[in-house]
Write a protein that holds these residues in place. Structure first.
Motif, PDB file in Angstrom:
ATOM      1  N   GLU A  64       0.818  -1.219   0.000  1.00 35.82           N
ATOM      2  CA  GLU A  64       0.000   0.000   0.000  1.00 35.82           C
ATOM      3  C   GLU A  64       0.850   1.266   0.000  1.00 35.82           C
ATOM      4  OE1 GLU A  64      -3.316   0.770  -0.309  1.00 35.82           O
ATOM      5  OE2 GLU A  64      -3.511  -1.314  -0.899  1.00 35.82           O
ATOM      6  N   ARG A  65       2.033   1.212   0.556  1.00 32.46           N
ATOM      7  CA  ARG A  65       2.877   2.416   0.560  1.00 32.46           C
ATOM      8  C   ARG A  65       3.324   2.807  -0.848  1.00 32.46           C
ATOM      9  NH1 ARG A  65       8.850   1.128   1.654  1.00 32.46           N
ATOM     10  NH2 ARG A  65       8.967  -1.117   1.411  1.00 32.46           N
ATOM     11  N   PHE A  66       3.126   1.898  -1.814  1.00 30.14           N
ATOM     12  CA  PHE A  66       3.469   2.169  -3.216  1.00 30.14           C
ATOM     13  C   PHE A  66       2.225   2.509  -4.045  1.00 30.14           C
ATOM     14  CE2 PHE A  66       6.600  -0.923  -1.609  1.00 30.14           C
ATOM     15  CZ  PHE A  66       7.764  -0.195  -1.791  1.00 30.14           C
ATOM     16  N   ARG A  67       1.091   2.792  -3.415  1.00 27.47           N
ATOM     17  CA  ARG A  67      -0.187   2.959  -4.116  1.00 27.47           C
ATOM     18  C   ARG A  67      -0.168   4.087  -5.144  1.00 27.47           C
ATOM     19  NH1 ARG A  67      -1.054   4.290   1.046  1.00 27.47           N
ATOM     20  NH2 ARG A  67      -1.527   6.450   1.505  1.00 27.47           N
ATOM     21  N   GLU A  68       0.683   5.087  -4.953  1.00 25.16           N
ATOM     22  CA  GLU A  68       0.761   6.175  -5.944  1.00 25.16           C
ATOM     23  C   GLU A  68       1.407   5.684  -7.245  1.00 25.16           C
ATOM     24  OE1 GLU A  68       0.613   9.890  -5.118  1.00 25.16           O
ATOM     25  OE2 GLU A  68      -0.527   9.404  -3.318  1.00 25.16           O
ATOM     26  N   TYR A  69       2.179   4.617  -7.150  1.00 28.05           N
ATOM     27  CA  TYR A  69       2.933   4.059  -8.276  1.00 28.05           C
ATOM     28  C   TYR A  69       2.243   2.827  -8.864  1.00 28.05           C
ATOM     29  CZ  TYR A  69       7.018   2.072 -10.677  1.00 28.05           C
ATOM     30  OH  TYR A  69       7.867   1.554 -11.609  1.00 28.05           O
ATOM     31  N   LEU A  70       1.570   2.047  -8.006  1.00 24.18           N
ATOM     32  CA  LEU A  70       0.975   0.767  -8.417  1.00 24.18           C
ATOM     33  C   LEU A  70      -0.519   0.881  -8.679  1.00 24.18           C
ATOM     34  CD1 LEU A  70       2.246  -2.101  -6.092  1.00 24.18           C
ATOM     35  CD2 LEU A  70       2.681  -1.783  -8.518  1.00 24.18           C
ATOM     36  N   ALA A  71      -0.973   0.283  -9.765  1.00 29.71           N
ATOM     37  CA  ALA A  71      -2.408   0.189 -10.045  1.00 29.71           C
ATOM     38  C   ALA A  71      -2.967  -1.114  -9.488  1.00 29.71           C
ATOM     39  CB  ALA A  71      -2.661   0.273 -11.542  1.00 29.71           C
ATOM     40  N   GLY A  72      -2.156  -2.162  -9.485  1.00 26.86           N
ATOM     41  CA  GLY A  72      -2.641  -3.450  -8.997  1.00 26.86           C
ATOM     42  C   GLY A  72      -1.582  -4.518  -9.136  1.00 26.86           C
ATOM     43  N   CYS A  73      -1.974  -5.739  -8.786  1.00 29.96           N
ATOM     44  CA  CYS A  73      -1.057  -6.863  -8.937  1.00 29.96           C
ATOM     45  C   CYS A  73      -1.838  -8.145  -9.182  1.00 29.96           C
ATOM     46  CB  CYS A  73      -0.140  -6.994  -7.728  1.00 29.96           C
ATOM     47  SG  CYS A  73      -0.941  -7.484  -6.215  1.00 29.96           S
ATOM     48  N   HIS A  74      -1.170  -9.060  -9.815  1.00 30.83           N
ATOM     49  CA  HIS A  74      -1.705 -10.396 -10.059  1.00 30.83           C
ATOM     50  C   HIS A  74      -0.830 -11.372  -9.286  1.00 30.83           C
ATOM     51  CE1 HIS A  74      -3.117  -8.860 -14.241  1.00 30.83           C
ATOM     52  NE2 HIS A  74      -3.919  -8.471 -13.275  1.00 30.83           N
ATOM     53  N   LEU A  75      -1.446 -12.130  -8.417  1.00 29.45           N
ATOM     54  CA  LEU A  75      -0.753 -13.168  -7.661  1.00 29.45           C
ATOM     55  C   LEU A  75      -1.124 -14.512  -8.249  1.00 29.45           C
ATOM     56  CD1 LEU A  75       0.816 -14.329  -5.195  1.00 29.45           C
ATOM     57  CD2 LEU A  75      -1.341 -14.153  -3.913  1.00 29.45           C
ATOM     58  N   THR A  76      -0.137 -15.292  -8.601  1.00 26.79           N
ATOM     59  CA  THR A  76      -0.368 -16.663  -9.066  1.00 26.79           C
ATOM     60  C   THR A  76       0.265 -17.606  -8.063  1.00 26.79           C
ATOM     61  OG1 THR A  76      -0.328 -15.947 -11.372  1.00 26.79           O
ATOM     62  CG2 THR A  76      -0.041 -18.309 -10.951  1.00 26.79           C
ATOM     63  N   VAL A  77      -0.523 -18.564  -7.597  1.00 23.32           N
ATOM     64  CA  VAL A  77      -0.036 -19.567  -6.664  1.00 23.32           C
ATOM     65  C   VAL A  77      -0.250 -20.920  -7.330  1.00 23.32           C
ATOM     66  CG1 VAL A  77      -0.187 -20.515  -4.346  1.00 23.32           C
ATOM     67  CG2 VAL A  77      -0.758 -18.117  -4.732  1.00 23.32           C
ATOM     68  N   GLU A  78       0.827 -21.651  -7.498  1.00 22.83           N
ATOM     69  CA  GLU A  78       0.760 -22.933  -8.189  1.00 22.83           C
ATOM     70  C   GLU A  78       1.247 -24.054  -7.281  1.00 22.83           C
ATOM     71  OE1 GLU A  78       2.236 -24.975 -12.374  1.00 22.83           O
ATOM     72  OE2 GLU A  78       2.994 -22.998 -11.834  1.00 22.83           O
ATOM     73  N   ALA A  79       0.473 -25.127  -7.242  1.00 27.23           N
ATOM     74  CA  ALA A  79       0.889 -26.332  -6.530  1.00 27.23           C
ATOM     75  C   ALA A  79       1.620 -27.217  -7.535  1.00 27.23           C
ATOM     76  CB  ALA A  79      -0.319 -27.063  -5.959  1.00 27.23           C
ATOM     77  N   ILE A  80       2.822 -27.602  -7.177  1.00 18.99           N
ATOM     78  CA  ILE A  80       3.658 -28.404  -8.069  1.00 18.99           C
ATOM     79  C   ILE A  80       3.948 -29.733  -7.398  1.00 18.99           C
ATOM     80  CG2 ILE A  80       5.877 -28.543  -9.268  1.00 18.99           C
ATOM     81  CD1 ILE A  80       5.900 -25.437  -9.148  1.00 18.99           C
TER      82      ILE A  80
END
Length: 108
Positions: free
Chosen positions: A30-46
């Motif tokens: 959140e401290r980067f909210r002025e710079y970041l629009a969003g993020c995609h998290l991918t979690v994969e079970a291998i």
């Protein structure tokens, strides 16, 4: 407005506890909210035959793609661990490092 996040699960179904942990980790960005629009998290079970020379039934790969307000994409390193919580925390640690580096660079 805060940083939004989409989560994708590969190889297993997600759960409320995983989403809660991811949400707690997202607060760190959140401290980067002025710079970041969003993020995609991918979690994969291998499913892997060996990990550190011993049989391993399951590993988790957590990775983030960060989207800046200028629509640039910052891919963050993959974080692999037998413990999903550790993999998630490591992914957000890596994201913080990448964002700090990106913001230190002079703009062109």
């Amino acid at each position: 407005m805060g940083v939004g996040m989409q989560i994708t699960y590969l190889g297993f179904a997600g759960s409320a506890p995983i989403e809660a942990e991811a949400g707690m980790q997202l607060v760190r960005l959140e401290r980067f909210r002025e710079y970041l629009a969003g993020c995609h998290l991918t979690v994969e079970a291998i499913r892997n035959g060996l990990f550190h020379g011993k049989p391993a039934s399951l590993l988790y790969d957590a990775r983030l793609d960060l989207i800046t307000r200028t629509d640039d994409l910052i891919a963050v390193e993959h974080c692999l661990n037998e413990n999903l919580g550790i993999a998630l925390r490591a992914a957000f640690d890596a994201a913080e490092r990448r964002l700090e580096q990106a913001l230190r660079r002079p703009r062109r």
